[in-house]
Design an enzyme around this catalytic site. Structure first.
Site, PDB file in Angstrom:
ATOM      1  N   GLU A  82       0.804  -1.220   0.000  1.00  0.00           N
ATOM      2  CA  GLU A  82       0.000   0.000   0.000  1.00  0.00           C
ATOM      3  C   GLU A  82       0.839   1.273   0.000  1.00  0.00           C
ATOM      4  O   GLU A  82       0.315   2.363  -0.254  1.00  0.00           O
ATOM      5  CB  GLU A  82      -0.931  -0.006   1.216  1.00  0.00           C
ATOM      6  CG  GLU A  82      -2.054  -1.036   1.091  1.00  0.00           C
ATOM      7  CD  GLU A  82      -2.948  -1.101   2.318  1.00  0.00           C
ATOM      8  OE1 GLU A  82      -2.509  -0.667   3.403  1.00  0.00           O
ATOM      9  OE2 GLU A  82      -4.085  -1.581   2.186  1.00  0.00           O
ATOM     10  N   GLU A 113       6.935 -21.778   8.158  1.00  0.00           N
ATOM     11  CA  GLU A 113       7.364 -20.875   9.225  1.00  0.00           C
ATOM     12  C   GLU A 113       8.384 -21.512  10.169  1.00  0.00           C
ATOM     13  O   GLU A 113       8.947 -20.832  11.026  1.00  0.00           O
ATOM     14  CB  GLU A 113       6.160 -20.414  10.043  1.00  0.00           C
ATOM     15  CG  GLU A 113       5.516 -21.475  10.899  1.00  0.00           C
ATOM     16  CD  GLU A 113       4.412 -20.900  11.770  1.00  0.00           C
ATOM     17  OE1 GLU A 113       4.486 -21.103  12.996  1.00  0.00           O
ATOM     18  OE2 GLU A 113       3.489 -20.250  11.236  1.00  0.00           O
TER      19      GLU A 113
END
Length: 271
Positions: A82, A113
């Site tokens: 963004e 992960e």
């Protein structure tokens, strides 16, 4: 006594959720959500130090990296993605990486992960250096992918921070600028996409927005460098120019088209 599990894994304050009415479910989730902003507020001094470090590095050409897994990784990628349309910066100025790669934005990647080494391998593809800042995002503060990346970055003299929702976590311990927003038990036990995710999103908003303001990407309170990528944003830019220069819509639209950005229009006509 050593904690057996992280704060984010504590049992919910609520039980028998399946027996609640829709109204009760919504009210209780909202009740928990109301506590998040207060938890974030307690970490403003820690955020201030990290924002100043990031801004200082970026003013000399450095970049900001986010690393995370699951929800935390997605939030980092979201914030990074963004920044270009909002502040008109390069796509390479704020970079978000998620364990498992871009496919993990939509699908869970098994065991991604848990790899202590992979984050550093991912970061090396971007030639990360001591000019940059790395922020690790992990609600539990115990994600190996994130901890491994932060530890390796520190070995190379790279400034590091973290955003976690568990106290005294391994991630905070290895980060120079730790931010620990303790949001407490989730409404659904362990579902950190809820309060913890909200807290992380709030902190990311605060960090990136404050950094960009300090870099001069905002004038007054306006996004003068935003990308004019659709009609809504062109309209917003036109209204900004109308307000700043006290001119009509047609003239403002013409100037915006001529100069290509709100900043350029204002720079030429406020001399």
């Amino acid at each position: 006594m050593e904690k057996k599990f992280t704060d984010t894994e504590e049992n919910s304050r609520y039980d028998d959720l399946e027996k609640m009415s829709t109204e009760a479910l919504l009210n209780n989730i909202n009740k928990e959500d109301k506590t998040v902003a207060e938890s974030v507020e307690k970490q403003i001094p820690e955020m201030e130090a990290l924002v100043d470090e990031v801004a200082s590095k970026m003013k000399t050409g450095g970049r900001l990296f986010y690393i995370g897994a699951g929800t935390s990784g997605r939030l980092g990628v979201l914030d990074a993605s963004e920044c270009p349309p909002t502040f008109g910066v390069s796509d390479h100025m704020v970079i978000g990486l998620i364990a498992g790669g871009d496919i993990a934005l939509r699908n869970a990647v098994e065991n991604a992960e848990d790899d202590l080494e992979q984050a550093w391998k991912d970061l090396q593809e971007y030639d990360i250096s001591e000019n940059d800042v790395l922020i690790g995002i992990a609600a539990s503060g115990s994600t190996p992918y994130v901890i491994g990346g932060i530890k390796k970055a520190r070995e190379y003299g790279i400034s590091t921070g973290c955003i976690t929702c568990s106290s005294n976590s391994p991630l905070a311990e290895v980060s120079e600028f730790p931010i620990e927003v303790i949001t407490g038990p989730e409404f659904v036990t362990g579902s950190t996409r809820m309060k913890a995710g909200t807290a992380q999103k709030m902190v990311l908003n605060m960090i990136s927005t404050s950094v960009m303001i300090k870099l001069g990407k905002i004038k007054g309170n306006k996004m003068v460098d935003m990308q004019l990528s659709n009609k809504k944003l062109v309209g917003r830019g036109t209204r900004m120019i109308m307000e700043e220069l006290n001119i009509d819509e047609a003239e403002a639209a013409r100037l915006l088209q001529q100069y290509g950005s709100v900043r350029e229009v204002i720079a030429h006509y406020q001399l």
